[in-house]
Design a protein around this motif. Structure first.
Motif, short mmCIF file in Angstrom:
data_model
loop_
_atom_site.label_atom_id
_atom_site.label_comp_id
_atom_site.label_asym_id
_atom_site.label_seq_id
_atom_site.Cartn_x
_atom_site.Cartn_y
_atom_site.Cartn_z
N PHE A 42 17.26 -2.79 6.27
CA PHE A 42 15.96 -3.35 5.90
C PHE A 42 15.52 -2.81 4.54
CE2 PHE A 42 16.02 -3.39 10.51
CZ PHE A 42 15.50 -4.64 10.81
N ALA A 43 14.92 -3.67 3.74
CA ALA A 43 14.23 -3.23 2.54
C ALA A 43 12.89 -2.69 3.03
CB ALA A 43 14.01 -4.39 1.59
N VAL A 44 12.56 -1.46 2.66
CA VAL A 44 11.33 -0.86 3.18
C VAL A 44 10.43 -0.32 2.07
CG1 VAL A 44 12.23 -0.23 5.44
CG2 VAL A 44 12.45 1.40 3.56
N GLU A 45 9.14 -0.40 2.35
CA GLU A 45 8.15 0.34 1.60
C GLU A 45 7.89 1.59 2.43
OE1 GLU A 45 4.63 -1.98 0.41
OE2 GLU A 45 5.76 -3.71 1.16
N VAL A 46 7.72 2.72 1.79
CA VAL A 46 7.50 3.97 2.50
C VAL A 46 6.03 4.36 2.42
CG1 VAL A 46 8.10 6.42 2.62
CG2 VAL A 46 9.86 4.73 2.07
N ALA A 47 5.45 4.63 3.59
CA ALA A 47 4.08 5.13 3.69
C ALA A 47 4.18 6.58 4.16
CB ALA A 47 3.29 4.29 4.68
N ASP A 48 4.05 7.52 3.22
CA ASP A 48 4.27 8.92 3.58
C ASP A 48 3.10 9.84 3.29
OD1 ASP A 48 4.50 8.90 0.83
OD2 ASP A 48 6.54 9.72 0.78
N ASP A 49 1.93 9.24 3.05
CA ASP A 49 0.74 10.07 2.98
C ASP A 49 -0.36 9.37 3.79
OD1 ASP A 49 -0.79 8.22 1.33
OD2 ASP A 49 0.14 9.06 -0.47
N ALA A 50 -1.43 10.09 4.05
CA ALA A 50 -2.48 9.59 4.95
C ALA A 50 -3.07 8.25 4.49
CB ALA A 50 -3.59 10.64 5.10
N GLU A 51 -3.30 8.10 3.21
CA GLU A 51 -3.89 6.86 2.69
C GLU A 51 -2.94 5.68 2.87
OE1 GLU A 51 -5.35 5.02 -1.56
OE2 GLU A 51 -5.57 7.18 -1.25
N GLU A 52 -1.67 5.87 2.52
CA GLU A 52 -0.69 4.78 2.68
C GLU A 52 -0.50 4.43 4.15
OE1 GLU A 52 2.59 6.69 0.77
OE2 GLU A 52 2.21 5.72 -1.16
N ARG A 53 -0.46 5.44 5.02
CA ARG A 53 -0.29 5.17 6.45
C ARG A 53 -1.51 4.45 7.02
NH1 ARG A 53 2.27 10.56 6.41
NH2 ARG A 53 0.26 11.42 7.00
N ALA A 54 -2.71 4.79 6.54
CA ALA A 54 -3.92 4.13 7.04
C ALA A 54 -3.95 2.65 6.64
CB ALA A 54 -5.17 4.84 6.51
N ARG A 55 -3.47 2.32 5.49
CA ARG A 55 -3.46 0.93 5.02
C ARG A 55 -2.31 0.14 5.63
NH1 ARG A 55 -5.94 -2.34 1.48
NH2 ARG A 55 -4.69 -3.95 0.50
N GLY A 56 -1.14 0.75 5.70
CA GLY A 56 0.02 0.08 6.30
C GLY A 56 0.24 -1.32 5.77
N LEU A 57 0.42 -2.27 6.67
CA LEU A 57 0.66 -3.66 6.28
C LEU A 57 -0.59 -4.53 6.43
CD1 LEU A 57 4.22 -4.09 7.80
CD2 LEU A 57 3.62 -3.97 5.38
N MET A 58 -1.77 -3.90 6.40
CA MET A 58 -3.02 -4.65 6.48
C MET A 58 -3.11 -5.68 5.36
SD MET A 58 -5.95 -1.83 7.18
CE MET A 58 -6.15 -1.00 8.71
N PHE A 59 -3.73 -6.81 5.69
CA PHE A 59 -4.06 -7.87 4.75
C PHE A 59 -2.84 -8.64 4.21
CE2 PHE A 59 -7.33 -4.51 4.31
CZ PHE A 59 -8.37 -5.20 4.90
N ARG A 60 -1.65 -8.34 4.70
CA ARG A 60 -0.46 -9.09 4.27
C ARG A 60 -0.40 -10.39 5.07
NH1 ARG A 60 3.59 -5.27 2.21
NH2 ARG A 60 2.33 -3.57 1.40
N THR A 61 -0.05 -11.47 4.40
CA THR A 61 0.05 -12.75 5.10
C THR A 61 1.49 -13.07 5.48
OG1 THR A 61 0.21 -13.90 2.96
CG2 THR A 61 -1.99 -13.71 3.98
#
Length: 160
Positions: A42-61
Motif C-alpha cells: 500500500f502507498a501510505v501517508e504516515v500519521a506519527d504525531d498527535a495532530e496528524e493522528r487526530a486528523r487522520g483521513l477526515m474530510f477525504r472524499t
C-alpha cells in the motif's frame, strides 16, 4: 578492460527477481502486508504525531485503491477510533509492536461516533478502503513491514 564474466555475473545478480523489490522494500511511503494466502503493498501517508493522528483521513472524499494511512504510536497502548468527519468507509487494521495484526475492524461507517476499540498493545493502525481487508483476506496474524516497525522487534523486518 573489465572481465566480461565478472560483468555478466554482476548483471545477473542485479536482475534477479526480487533484487529491486528488496531495495525498494521499506520506503516510508509504502507498507507491505503478508498473510497465509496473500501479500499486498500500500502507498501510505504516515500519521506519527498527535495532530496528524487526530486528523487522520477526515474530510477525504476518496482513497485510492491501494492506498491508506498508517498511524504510528510511540509505544504499544489501547487505541480507539471514531469516524467523526470521515466521509468514506474504512477498514482499520490494528497491529502490535512486532507488526503482527491483532484485529481488523471492517467497514467503519462514515460519520459514526461509536468508539472502535483496537484493543491493548496496539502500536500501528492501517486504515484502508472499507471492505478491502475482507476482499484480500487480511486478518489477525497477518504481518506488516514498514520502517516504523523497529527491526529488532519486527516479525517481518525491512530488508527481508
Amino acid at each position: 578492460m573489465p572481465d566480461l564474466r565478472v560483468l555478466c555475473c554482476c548483471l545477473a545478480v542485479l536482475l534477479q527477481p526480487g533484487a529491486a523489490a528488496a531495495e525498494a522494500a521499506c520506503a516510508t511511503d509504502r507498507l507491505d502486508l503478508r498473510w497465509t494466502d496473500g501479500r499486498e503493498s500500500f502507498a501510505v501517508e504516515v500519521a506519527d504525531d498527535a495532530e496528524e493522528r487526530a486528523r487522520g483521513l477526515m474530510f477525504r472524499t476518496e482513497l485510492a485503491p491501494a492506498s491508506g494511512m498508517l498511524f504510528v504510536y510511540e509505544s504499544p497502548r489501547r487505541v480507539g477510533f471514531w469516524m467523526k468527519n470521515t466521509l468514506i468507509p474504512l477498514d482499520m487494521v490494528f497491529a502490535d509492536a512486532t507488526g503482527t495484526v491483532t484485529k481488523v475492524h471492517s467497514n467503519a461507517v462514515p460519520g459514526d461516533l461509536t468508539p472502535i476499540d483496537g484493543g491493548e498493545g496496539v502500536q500501528f493502525v492501517l486504515e484502508i478502503n472499507g471492505g478491502l481487508a475482507e476482499k484480500l483476506g487480511i486478518g489477525p496474524g497477518a504481518e506488516l513491514r514498514h520502517p516504523a516497525v523497529p527491526t529488532a522487534m519486527a516479525v517481518w523486518p525491512c530488508g527481508e
